[in-house]
Design an enzyme around this catalytic site. Structure first.
Site, PDB file in Angstrom:
ATOM      1  N   ARG A  80      -5.880  21.670 -14.324  1.00 17.73           N
ATOM      2  CA  ARG A  80      -4.473  20.561 -14.910  1.00 17.73           C
ATOM      3  C   ARG A  80      -5.089  20.155 -16.140  1.00 17.73           C
ATOM      4  NH1 ARG A  80      -1.750  15.678 -11.480  1.00 17.73           N
ATOM      5  NH2 ARG A  80      -0.636  14.936 -12.868  1.00 17.73           N
ATOM      6  N   GLU A 103      -6.588  16.384 -10.528  1.00 16.66           N
ATOM      7  CA  GLU A 103      -7.060  16.592 -11.916  1.00 16.66           C
ATOM      8  C   GLU A 103      -8.309  17.185 -12.170  1.00 16.66           C
ATOM      9  OE1 GLU A 103      -6.035  13.525 -14.800  1.00 16.66           O
ATOM     10  OE2 GLU A 103      -5.626  14.984 -16.224  1.00 16.66           O
ATOM     11  N   ARG A 114       0.977  -1.168  -0.109  1.00 13.84           N
ATOM     12  CA  ARG A 114      -0.199  -0.053   0.097  1.00 13.84           C
ATOM     13  C   ARG A 114       0.713   1.404  -0.120  1.00 13.84           C
ATOM     14  NH1 ARG A 114      -2.845  -2.905   3.968  1.00 13.84           N
ATOM     15  NH2 ARG A 114      -4.457  -4.254   3.124  1.00 13.84           N
ATOM     16  N   HIS A 139      -4.246  11.985 -28.824  1.00 13.18           N
ATOM     17  CA  HIS A 139      -4.775  10.426 -28.684  1.00 13.18           C
ATOM     18  C   HIS A 139      -5.296   9.909 -29.879  1.00 13.18           C
ATOM     19  CE1 HIS A 139      -4.493  11.533 -23.977  1.00 13.18           C
ATOM     20  NE2 HIS A 139      -3.278  11.185 -24.557  1.00 13.18           N
ATOM     21  N   LYS A 199       1.281  10.974 -11.981  1.00 16.59           N
ATOM     22  CA  LYS A 199       0.417  10.049 -12.455  1.00 16.59           C
ATOM     23  C   LYS A 199       1.238   8.823 -12.594  1.00 16.59           C
ATOM     24  CE  LYS A 199      -2.781  13.015 -15.103  1.00 16.59           C
ATOM     25  NZ  LYS A 199      -3.491  13.247 -16.556  1.00 16.59           N
ATOM     26  N   HIS A 203       3.869   9.211 -28.684  1.00 16.56           N
ATOM     27  CA  HIS A 203       3.091  10.014 -28.366  1.00 16.56           C
ATOM     28  C   HIS A 203       3.654  11.477 -28.426  1.00 16.56           C
ATOM     29  CE1 HIS A 203       0.522  11.804 -25.067  1.00 16.56           C
ATOM     30  NE2 HIS A 203       1.599  12.259 -24.350  1.00 16.56           N
ATOM     31  N   LYS A 260       4.638  22.984 -15.448  1.00 20.91           N
ATOM     32  CA  LYS A 260       3.912  21.857 -15.046  1.00 20.91           C
ATOM     33  C   LYS A 260       3.596  21.840 -13.321  1.00 20.91           C
ATOM     34  CE  LYS A 260       2.723  17.188 -15.702  1.00 20.91           C
ATOM     35  NZ  LYS A 260       2.947  15.769 -16.407  1.00 20.91           N
ATOM     36  N   HIS A 284      -3.652  17.144 -26.841  1.00 28.74           N
ATOM     37  CA  HIS A 284      -3.583  15.779 -26.505  1.00 28.74           C
ATOM     38  C   HIS A 284      -4.831  15.093 -26.994  1.00 28.74           C
ATOM     39  CE1 HIS A 284       0.020  16.464 -24.361  1.00 28.74           C
ATOM     40  NE2 HIS A 284      -0.058  15.208 -23.958  1.00 28.74           N
ATOM     41  N   ASN A 323      -3.262  19.160 -21.383  1.00 33.56           N
ATOM     42  CA  ASN A 323      -3.676  18.237 -22.349  1.00 33.56           C
ATOM     43  C   ASN A 323      -3.541  19.106 -23.667  1.00 33.56           C
ATOM     44  OD1 ASN A 323      -3.980  15.671 -20.989  1.00 33.56           O
ATOM     45  ND2 ASN A 323      -5.457  16.453 -19.917  1.00 33.56           N
ATOM     46  N   GLU A 338       6.469  18.563 -25.920  1.00 35.13           N
ATOM     47  CA  GLU A 338       5.860  18.816 -24.501  1.00 35.13           C
ATOM     48  C   GLU A 338       6.356  20.057 -24.104  1.00 35.13           C
ATOM     49  OE1 GLU A 338       3.339  17.176 -22.665  1.00 35.13           O
ATOM     50  OE2 GLU A 338       3.537  15.467 -24.103  1.00 35.13           O
TER      51      GLU A 338
END
Lengths: 362, 362
Positions: free
Chosen positions: A241, A237, A121, A252, A143, A265, A227, A248, A245, A185
């Protein structure tokens, strides 16, 4: 060496950026001294840097250093591969005080971070990002995760590292194509938040492509700052935030539509930013000059600016499935002039027209 | 109906306890209204209660209610079974606003909670515990997870539900042996923190075994309060929370040594408390009367008080592998008189002697 602090209350952590930091034991010591360490890396990066890092970790006072080496590639960002990290941790009798060090690019950072979040955990975690993309992107934000056969990054956790060590020297072994992905980025950070930074990136693009260590360190630092500023205001998020994207939503769709791994990417994001800027132009949010400038920087960075011929219908369908959407409506990140971003819906007909005119195919 | 609040800052949540709460739509509405819901249950509990719960969720304003039914048993608390929850969530196009409801005992709560923590890095989660053990234990504390072939609960997350609905009526279908397992944790709560509560449990044991709903609701509430008080002071198990493991060091050794599933967790904990109390007596921390009283209550609850004949060496070896240990030294939870607990090492020879004299075998 540059240092910055990602400000997240009791989950705050420092990022150190510089040339040759893999050899700097004193930077690792505060987290690893007296601890058992598990280095998680892959078959590409491990042979280049694991021995050096392991020696540094021992010098930093680690009680023992073990290594688990995963196969390289997004296709291994899955449960069976993650399970190998848990196997290694348990086989070496690691406990809650063991520190996991992720040595590699975004996939290793995401998997190592998720393994650290879930093992007993949660155990301490250090990121040592070795690609430009991971240095400016996944090293900030917490993330982590793996893919599911039905979607990318569907299983994971928000989990912050205790320390990020970014050694610019590791970029010397990075393939050109991946360097460009990091630049995508970096361009994005300028476009959404800081036009002065976009100027710097634009003017120094040849030196950046030439891997000038001093300049790369400066740029990594500024991107991390931008960032970190966004993430510290919206760790999980909730809203703001989402501006990260930019590019993106279209990106995507390109990645998924071409089959993952065909376009990288960063390449998809580069092209996605050009599409988004064109859309903004048509909405009166960007001038023709601003849109053209963004496209030029993307091309300078050796990134694709033309969408693949997926067909507009396919594009729209893929975007409708994006995880970021809210109850079905596609959320776009749009610019109100360079340096200012927000999320917004957009008229579907206009989106279709933009895609068609840019050559996405009928 | 009794209600209490588990106080964890912005992760605080209410627990409602009463008879027939599965039918009370207004209790679920604050979390599920307007949301898609995925009910995660198992093949034993689902047929008994899923239809009723699903009707209530629809009445509470859920947009859609889906169900994923897992096989029942600790042996399915593993990754392949958890993956079925992710499959179901993705097949039904669930998103970040979907609410996961765990309907079942501890295994379903742990797996449902872990699935909720990891799906898209975290979705809202409601626990509907249907065993006495899960009502008094796993409904407070946010521990979620699955087993690894090399250890129990090795992979998981601390993740708090948004709401716990405890319907005492579900205990009417609970096997006697599982009722006793819940009583083990209830006795533990009295022993470590509240002698007046231990008195109540002792005096009302026949009515509790007879499933008196009013008494069970009171006892579930008081046990949740005691656990919530400890957890709110130590959410991530830094120190104090360890006292909740009274009886568990010996208990885990019994479970592992007998093969998981032979002794139930609560049975092993019941016996573990008797062993721990005997050890405390030999250390001068408990009087002979106090130790005997605890043993009597355990027996009243129809729990085993005699350790299995694993052999003292095996016992010691299994305890040395407990996840809670710190760098090899076995941590015991010991009482300083009934109602007061702390963690402490103990003289190995005395532990061995205690086990031997209680009949654990050479």
């Amino acid at each position: 060496m540059h240092s910055l602090n990602v400000d997240l209350g009791d989950r705050s952590y420092p990022i150190h950026i510089g040339n040759g930091l893999l050899a700097r034991a004193e930077l690792f010591a505060p987290v690893v001294s007296g601890r058992t360490v598990m280095v998680c890396t892959n078959t590409t990066v491990g042979p280049l840097y694991a021995d050096r890092l392991n020696a540094t970790l021992r010098e930093a006072g680690a009680k023992a250093v073990h290594t688990v080496t995963l196969p390289d590639g997004e296709e291994y960002k899955d449960w069976p591969t993650l399970q190998r990290v848990f196997d290694a941790l348990l086989q070496h009798h690691c406990d809650r005080k063991t520190v996991l060090v992720a040595l590699g690019g975004g996939v290793i950072g995401d998997m190592g971070g998720f393994a650290a979040s879930a093992f007993m955990r949660g155990i301490p975690f250090i990121q040592v990002p070795t690609t430009l993309l991971s240095q400016v992107d996944s090293s900030v934000g917490g993330k982590t995760g793996i893919n599911h056969p039905l979607g990318k990054n569907m299983i994971g956790a928000f989990y912050q590292p205790q320390l990020v060590i970014t050694d610019i020297a590791t970029l010397n072994t990075l393939p050109d194509r991946e360097l460009s992905c990091g630049l995508a980025e970096i361009i994005k950070h300028g476009a959404i938040a800081d036009t002065a930074y976009l100027d710097v990136v634009e003017q120094n693009m040849p030196a950046l492509l030439n891997r000038d260590a001093e300049l790369l360190a400066l740029v990594v630092k500024r991107s991390c700052e931008i960032k970190a500023d966004v993430v510290s205001k919206d760790e999980r998020e909730g809203g703001l935030r989402a501006i990260l994207n930019f590019g993106h939503t279209f990106g995507h769709a390109i990645e998924a539509g071409m089959g993952y791994g065909q376009w990288y990417h960063g390449e998809a994001v580069g092209c996605g930013m050009v599409i988004a800027a064109e859309l903004c132009k048509r909405m009166g949010r960007l001038s023709a000059e601003e849109s053209a400038r963004l496209k030029k920087v993307v091309i300078q960075a050796r990134l694709p600016a033309m969408p693949p011929k997926l067909g507009v219908n396919k594009f729209m369908e893929l975007m409708a499935h994006d995880k970021k959407n809210d109850a079905g409506a596609i959320k776009y990140v749009l610019l109100n002039g360079l340096g200012k971003a927000n999320t917004s819906p957009a008229d579907e007909a206009l989106v279709r027209q933009t895609l068609l005119e840019l050559g996405a195919g009928d």
